[in-house]
Design an enzyme around this catalytic site. Structure first.
Site, PDB file in Angstrom:
ATOM      1  N   SER A 292       0.834  -1.187   0.000  1.00 33.25           N
ATOM      2  CA  SER A 292       0.000   0.000   0.000  1.00 33.25           C
ATOM      3  C   SER A 292       0.874   1.244   0.000  1.00 33.25           C
ATOM      4  O   SER A 292       1.822   1.343   0.785  1.00 33.25           O
ATOM      5  CB  SER A 292      -0.912   0.011   1.227  1.00 33.25           C
ATOM      6  OG  SER A 292      -1.495   1.275   1.431  1.00 33.25           O
ATOM      7  N   LYS A 293       0.543   2.183  -0.861  1.00 27.87           N
ATOM      8  CA  LYS A 293       1.259   3.460  -0.889  1.00 27.87           C
ATOM      9  C   LYS A 293       1.108   4.178   0.456  1.00 27.87           C
ATOM     10  O   LYS A 293       2.024   4.824   0.947  1.00 27.87           O
ATOM     11  CB  LYS A 293       0.699   4.323  -2.023  1.00 27.87           C
ATOM     12  CG  LYS A 293       1.433   5.629  -2.253  1.00 27.87           C
ATOM     13  CD  LYS A 293       2.784   5.417  -2.880  1.00 27.87           C
ATOM     14  CE  LYS A 293       3.434   6.747  -3.226  1.00 27.87           C
ATOM     15  NZ  LYS A 293       4.828   6.593  -3.631  1.00 27.87           N
TER      16      LYS A 293
END
Length: 495
Positions: free
Chosen positions: A265-266
């Site tokens: 996940s960013k």
């Protein structure tokens, strides 16, 4: 309420569809950076097409207007180009089934939704819902009075201007069976499926509807996407059946994980493709590593060029199990790629990093790169290795003491005092002459070469760990700067 086209119009749309072999599409939403999972989807989709001498299509899915990020489309084009994932059809190159941007296809979706309504596979819903409910289809079918509304009554209310969405009419009974190339046959009870929204009040389609229409009209034969869409696949199947269309081959890829429990996940700080490049990884290494995140070619070989991947890629090699992204493994791949590069190519990619630390243009970047190539794992490691070229760092004389080379303060002082006149009198300043001066001194003193080279390198660099040895560092520094530094070292030792 939009006018329902004639059957001839739909027949003409069918005639446009190419039916010439394998056709795949990468259909990103322009909502930010290209994360690793997205890049893997693009790569697998491209490889399936190229392995079969088929057609690879780029389609921009921008119907979710609220999540669009300015410049994200440019990121998609740039990433695809850098990675060598060329497309045969797309917004920038055109093709027989354009447009290739979903919002430019907006007039199509309402027509196909109306066709489904006319066939009883969809219905108008006038119930008030939130935007999130419309997008997700999170709505109890049994409580929806519109499902059983008389079609003429629904048309009358729509023509009167009452806002509505169009929902898919999922059968109450039975089951839907669909086949995935990785997970096999999957059976789902229809009673577990919701009547998802196909067309929103604003006249734009939901993702789940638009991608089915576009995939069919573009002749897509293989649909590659994340396994999170497995739960939506039975509803896609029912849409295909409602239209009387052939279902494409589904290839659902398990997620790329940051660890055993969490997807990448960013928001958690996991890197996108752009981040990895900024962190000093080579595109070729990233592509090679990403290809192996959940796919195995069989055998022991790990390093593959894009062309090699194209030749050997088979969907059957994709795993059902999630893949864990291991940055250390990527680092290993990157180091292997760097060491295999032609020296000139490495010098080109290394120069910007060299110049971050070595501002003095008198020092040849290509010569410095030659010292680094076999000692570099990621390009961002380069600057910290080179800080001694422009400015000799402050260092302690204890650096001259080295057990392995049997160097101590007194031996270092004597060696430097004797090597200085030898260096001063060299006819030319080359690796050969510098090396000869030091080996001849060692021979005269009855010492091993290392006992001469250690103090010379410490004096020249002021560091215990350097890329390259005494010979290369002295040659790059040049005679005058080398002599200056050796005299400073002698002063320290005499001091």
């Amino acid at each position: 309420m939009p006018e329902r086209p004639s059957q001839e119009w739909f027949d003409e749309m069918e005639k446009r569809i190419p039916k010439d072999g394998v056709r795949t599409r990468f259909a990103p939403s322009p909502t930010g950076y290209m994360h690793v999972g997205n890049l893997r989807t693009a790569l697998y989709t491209w490889l399936i097409a190229r392995h079969a001498d088929g057609t690879f299509i780029l389609r921009i899915e921008d119907t979710d207007q609220g999540r669009l990020v300015e410049g994200a489309v440019d990121v998609i084009y740039k990433t695809m180009k850098e990675c060598g994932l060329d497309h045969d059809e797309g917004p920038d190159v055109g093709g027989p089934v354009g447009p290739y941007i979903q919002t430019e296809r907006r007039p199509l979706y309402g027509k196909y939704a109306e066709l489904l309504v006319s066939r009883g596979h969809a219905y108008r819903c006038f119930c008030e819902k939130t935007e999130s409910e419309e997008d997700s289809g999170d709505f109890s079918r049994g409580d929806d009075p519109c499902r059983s509304l008389d079609p003429q009554e629904a048309d009358r209310r729509a023509e009167a201007g009452e806002p509505y969405v169009i929902r898919q009419r999922i059968p109450h009974e039975g089951e839907t069976v669909f086949h995935d190339e990785i997970f096999g046959d999957i059976r789902v009870e229809n009673s577990s499926l919701d009547d998802q929204v196909l067309m929103k009040r604003d006249g734009l389609p939901t993702y789940n509807f638009a991608n089915v229409i576009d995939d069919h009209l573009m002749g897509i034969t293989h649909v590659v996407r994340g396994s999170e869409y497995l739960s939506s696949a039975p509803k896609y199947n029912l849409l295909y059946e409602g239209f009387g269309w052939k279902v494409p081959k589904y290839v659902h890829c398990s997620p790329v994980m940051r660890d055993q429990h969490s997807k990448m996940s960013k928001r958690r700080g996991d890197p996108s493709y752009e981040d990895l490049i900024a962190q000093g990884y080579l595109t070729e290494a990233v592509i090679n590593y990403v290809a192996l995140l959940g796919w195995s070619p069989g055998g022991e070989q790990e390093i593959f060029s894009l062309n090699e991947l194209k030749e050997i890629f088979e969907v059957s090699g994709i795993s059902r199990s999630p893949a864990i992204f291991d940055i250390e493994k990527l680092r290993y791949f990157n180091a292997a790629y760097i060491r295999a590069m032609a020296p000139e190519a490495f010098a080109r990619v290394a120069e910007p990093y060299i110049r971050q630390a070595v501002k003095n243009e008198a020092y040849d970047a290509a010569a410095i790169a030659a010292l680094l190539q076999q000692r570099t794992e990621v390009l961002t490691d380069i600057p910290e290795k080179l800080d001694f070229f422009d400015v000799l760092p402050e260092y302690d004389v204890e650096l001259f003491v080295h057990k392995k080379s049997k160097s101590d303060l007194e031996s270092s002082r004597l060696i430097l005092s004797e090597i200085l006149p030898s260096f001063e009198s060299l006819p030319e300043w080359t690796d050969e002459t510098i090396l000869t001066a030091m080996t001849e001194l060692a021979e005269r003193r009855g010492e091993k070469n290392a006992r001469v080279m250690w103090p010379v390198r410490i004096a020249a660099a002021g560091k215990a760990v350097t890329p390259g040895g005494a010979v290369e560092i002295c040659r790059i520094l040049g005679r005058e700067e080398t002599l200056r530094r050796l005299r400073l070292a002698l002063d320290k030792l005499n001091g």
